[in-house]
Design a protein around this motif. Sequence first.
Motif, PDB file in Angstrom:
ATOM      1  N   THR A  30      39.621 -62.040 -52.080  1.00 40.36           N
ATOM      2  CA  THR A  30      38.799 -62.763 -53.049  1.00 40.36           C
ATOM      3  C   THR A  30      39.512 -63.972 -53.642  1.00 40.36           C
ATOM      4  OG1 THR A  30      39.527 -61.456 -54.950  1.00 40.36           O
ATOM      5  CG2 THR A  30      37.670 -60.601 -53.673  1.00 40.36           C
ATOM      6  N   TYR A  31      40.815 -64.069 -53.414  1.00 38.45           N
ATOM      7  CA  TYR A  31      41.599 -65.142 -54.023  1.00 38.45           C
ATOM      8  C   TYR A  31      41.620 -66.398 -53.159  1.00 38.45           C
ATOM      9  CZ  TYR A  31      43.493 -61.950 -57.511  1.00 38.45           C
ATOM     10  OH  TYR A  31      43.639 -61.074 -58.556  1.00 38.45           O
ATOM     11  N   ILE A  32      41.593 -67.519 -53.833  1.00 36.08           N
ATOM     12  CA  ILE A  32      41.973 -68.778 -53.217  1.00 36.08           C
ATOM     13  C   ILE A  32      43.497 -68.764 -53.127  1.00 36.08           C
ATOM     14  CG2 ILE A  32      41.964 -71.274 -53.407  1.00 36.08           C
ATOM     15  CD1 ILE A  32      39.196 -70.159 -53.046  1.00 36.08           C
ATOM     16  N   ARG A  49      45.300 -75.444 -49.412  1.00 35.57           N
ATOM     17  CA  ARG A  49      44.710 -74.230 -49.954  1.00 35.57           C
ATOM     18  C   ARG A  49      43.650 -73.724 -48.988  1.00 35.57           C
ATOM     19  NH1 ARG A  49      42.203 -78.342 -52.978  1.00 35.57           N
ATOM     20  NH2 ARG A  49      39.942 -78.160 -53.239  1.00 35.57           N
ATOM     21  N   GLY A  51      40.275 -71.012 -48.922  1.00 32.88           N
ATOM     22  CA  GLY A  51      39.361 -70.199 -49.716  1.00 32.88           C
ATOM     23  C   GLY A  51      38.492 -69.346 -48.837  1.00 32.88           C
ATOM     24  N   TRP A  52      37.259 -69.369 -49.178  1.00 33.70           N
ATOM     25  CA  TRP A  52      36.310 -68.528 -48.462  1.00 33.70           C
ATOM     26  C   TRP A  52      35.756 -69.280 -47.258  1.00 33.70           C
ATOM     27  CZ3 TRP A  52      35.531 -69.419 -53.907  1.00 33.70           C
ATOM     28  CH2 TRP A  52      36.211 -68.478 -54.685  1.00 33.70           C
ATOM     29  N   ASN A  54      37.114 -72.117 -46.095  1.00 31.89           N
ATOM     30  CA  ASN A  54      37.404 -73.551 -46.159  1.00 31.89           C
ATOM     31  C   ASN A  54      38.896 -73.785 -46.351  1.00 31.89           C
ATOM     32  OD1 ASN A  54      34.624 -74.361 -46.069  1.00 31.89           O
ATOM     33  ND2 ASN A  54      34.460 -73.693 -48.199  1.00 31.89           N
ATOM     34  N   THR A  55      39.376 -74.869 -45.774  1.00 30.45           N
ATOM     35  CA  THR A  55      40.758 -75.272 -45.961  1.00 30.45           C
ATOM     36  C   THR A  55      40.803 -76.716 -46.457  1.00 30.45           C
ATOM     37  OG1 THR A  55      40.945 -75.962 -43.640  1.00 30.45           O
ATOM     38  CG2 THR A  55      41.634 -73.716 -44.177  1.00 30.45           C
ATOM     39  N   LEU A  97      41.457 -68.047 -58.627  1.00 27.58           N
ATOM     40  CA  LEU A  97      40.046 -67.833 -58.362  1.00 27.58           C
ATOM     41  C   LEU A  97      39.252 -69.123 -58.364  1.00 27.58           C
ATOM     42  CD1 LEU A  97      39.506 -64.564 -60.422  1.00 27.58           C
ATOM     43  CD2 LEU A  97      39.818 -64.800 -57.956  1.00 27.58           C
ATOM     44  N   ARG A  98      39.968 -70.253 -58.548  1.00 30.31           N
ATOM     45  CA  ARG A  98      39.325 -71.563 -58.506  1.00 30.31           C
ATOM     46  C   ARG A  98      39.841 -72.338 -57.322  1.00 30.31           C
ATOM     47  NH1 ARG A  98      41.034 -74.565 -63.498  1.00 30.31           N
ATOM     48  NH2 ARG A  98      39.829 -76.205 -62.487  1.00 30.31           N
ATOM     49  N   SER A  99      38.969 -73.021 -56.622  1.00 28.14           N
ATOM     50  CA  SER A  99      39.394 -73.877 -55.521  1.00 28.14           C
ATOM     51  C   SER A  99      39.781 -75.237 -56.090  1.00 28.14           C
ATOM     52  CB  SER A  99      38.274 -74.026 -54.492  1.00 28.14           C
ATOM     53  OG  SER A  99      38.726 -74.794 -53.392  1.00 28.14           O
ATOM     54  N   TYR A 106      46.149 -71.924 -60.857  1.00 33.01           N
ATOM     55  CA  TYR A 106      46.623 -70.735 -60.152  1.00 33.01           C
ATOM     56  C   TYR A 106      47.477 -69.891 -61.103  1.00 33.01           C
ATOM     57  CZ  TYR A 106      45.007 -73.123 -55.993  1.00 33.01           C
ATOM     58  OH  TYR A 106      44.227 -73.759 -55.068  1.00 33.01           O
TER      59      TYR A 106
END
Length: 119
Positions: A30-32, A49, A51-52, A54-55, A97-99, A106
């Motif tokens: 669940t973490y970025i 970074r 995420g879900w 995406n890079t 939890l934020r991109s 972070y």
Amino acid sequence: VQLQAFGGGFVQAGGSLRLSCAASGRAFSTYIMGWFRQAPGKEREFVARIGWGNTYYADSVKGRFTISRDNAKNTVYLQINSLEAEDTAVYYCAAGLRSTAQPAGYPYWGQGTQVTVSS
């Protein structure tokens, strides 16, 4: 979540390294996950970074660095190719939890691993 980064080292310009960051704790997926670096006398800067699905990359590393993650192993990787002297820094992994490319986004950080590139 606790993070531990490793894989740094001393390499010649043009060489490659793969950094790893192992996470403990729940809900890793669940973490970025982000990679940052800090060179002597400079501020900590965003590198990449993931995420879900995406890079994102800093302009200075696009085409040379690749971030990936293995949620089954609770690990995020940073493949670094075509190393340059300017890549010399301590590399940190981080979770949030934020991109975002901002370090303040972070709350969880690893201890850092040194990458030194000789020209």
